[in-house]
Design a protein around this motif. Sequence first.
Motif, PDB file in Angstrom:
ATOM      1  N   ALA A   1      36.711  77.552  35.966  1.00 57.49           N
ATOM      2  CA  ALA A   1      37.525  76.877  37.914  1.00 57.49           C
ATOM      3  C   ALA A   1      38.777  78.139  37.410  1.00 57.49           C
ATOM      4  O   ALA A   1      38.946  78.543  38.809  1.00 57.49           O
ATOM      5  CB  ALA A   1      37.750  75.830  36.739  1.00 57.49           C
ATOM      6  N   LEU A   2      38.828  78.841  36.229  1.00 53.78           N
ATOM      7  CA  LEU A   2      40.514  79.845  35.997  1.00 53.78           C
ATOM      8  C   LEU A   2      39.515  80.877  37.172  1.00 53.78           C
ATOM      9  O   LEU A   2      40.241  81.853  38.021  1.00 53.78           O
ATOM     10  CB  LEU A   2      40.735  79.629  35.183  1.00 53.78           C
ATOM     11  CG  LEU A   2      41.653  81.168  34.905  1.00 53.78           C
ATOM     12  CD1 LEU A   2      43.110  80.953  35.320  1.00 53.78           C
ATOM     13  CD2 LEU A   2      41.604  81.366  33.191  1.00 53.78           C
TER      14      LEU A   2
ATOM     15  N   ALA B   1      39.094  80.418  40.453  1.00 59.49           N
ATOM     16  CA  ALA B   1      40.425  80.314  41.551  1.00 59.49           C
ATOM     17  C   ALA B   1      41.726  81.386  42.022  1.00 59.49           C
ATOM     18  O   ALA B   1      42.130  81.406  42.163  1.00 59.49           O
ATOM     19  CB  ALA B   1      41.145  79.165  40.721  1.00 59.49           C
TER      20      ALA B   1
ATOM     21  N   ARG C   1      40.256  84.028  41.728  1.00 63.16           N
ATOM     22  CA  ARG C   1      38.835  85.242  42.201  1.00 63.16           C
ATOM     23  C   ARG C   1      38.944  86.250  41.328  1.00 63.16           C
ATOM     24  O   ARG C   1      39.222  87.934  42.238  1.00 63.16           O
ATOM     25  CB  ARG C   1      39.607  85.757  43.816  1.00 63.16           C
ATOM     26  CG  ARG C   1      39.196  84.364  45.166  1.00 63.16           C
ATOM     27  CD  ARG C   1      40.523  85.110  45.873  1.00 63.16           C
ATOM     28  NE  ARG C   1      41.765  85.186  45.989  1.00 63.16           N
ATOM     29  CZ  ARG C   1      43.107  86.078  45.992  1.00 63.16           C
ATOM     30  NH1 ARG C   1      41.750  87.550  46.158  1.00 63.16           N
ATOM     31  NH2 ARG C   1      43.674  86.313  46.157  1.00 63.16           N
TER      32      ARG C   1
END
Length: 262
Positions: free
Chosen positions: A186-187, A190, A192
């Motif tokens: 997810a990091l 998020a 990019r």
Amino acid sequence: MLSLRVLILGGAGEAAELGRRLAGDARFAPVLSFAGRTRAPSLPPIPYRIGGFGGVEGLVQWMSEHQCDALVCATHPFAGQMRRHAVEAARRGGRPLLMLERPAWVPAAGDRWIEVADMAAAARALGDKPRRVLLTIGQKDLAPFRAAPQHSYVIRSIERPSAESLPPHAELISARGPFTAADERALLLAGRIEALVTKNSGGAATAAKLAAACELGVDVVMVQRPPAPDLDGADVDVATDAAGALAWLVARHDEASRRRGV
């Protein structure tokens, strides 16, 4: 019963795990020493101290004053100076030393690693084209990336870095592992993130970022560990985890008990 007096030089998660295994065990009288770089370390359930010793001489003196029977160096794999000091202090003081060293990570199929020797080489390895970069190298090693201002950085560290060390275009995330694979994926999405820079610390607590990077096709710039200290003339053994360290200490305790007829 004989209590083996043990000094544990902490800094890695294995030190805390060893402390938990020794807590309440009458065979041992351990002290866990923190360098003091982290202002709020996770405190162990055994006696501890915070701060340096004043070099090799100070470490030798501390062990003599506290009648230390054995030394365990469980510092971070990149704490090169402290590891060298531990070997030299054990050699001078005639104490047995255990180097508790987790295995390094190795690239697997599908990984896109660029292995470099130091942080300056890591900054160069990012290239000239602007990229979104995640730095998971701690707060002490950021300055070399000021020489690569074309990139946008997401910096994750336990504590907030000093402003003068930050490269431009930096976003800060304060977090302490372990991290799950879902969190790391997810990091990266998020943020990019196009490239990840990390130290080859090894261990499971922060390994999930490598799996996430592989899954998403993110380049990994992997900074290799500093050279191991010279062990010549020192009574040194090596363990790769807290269980191995405990086994070593039990063997030392039993040996000392036999010698003293306890």
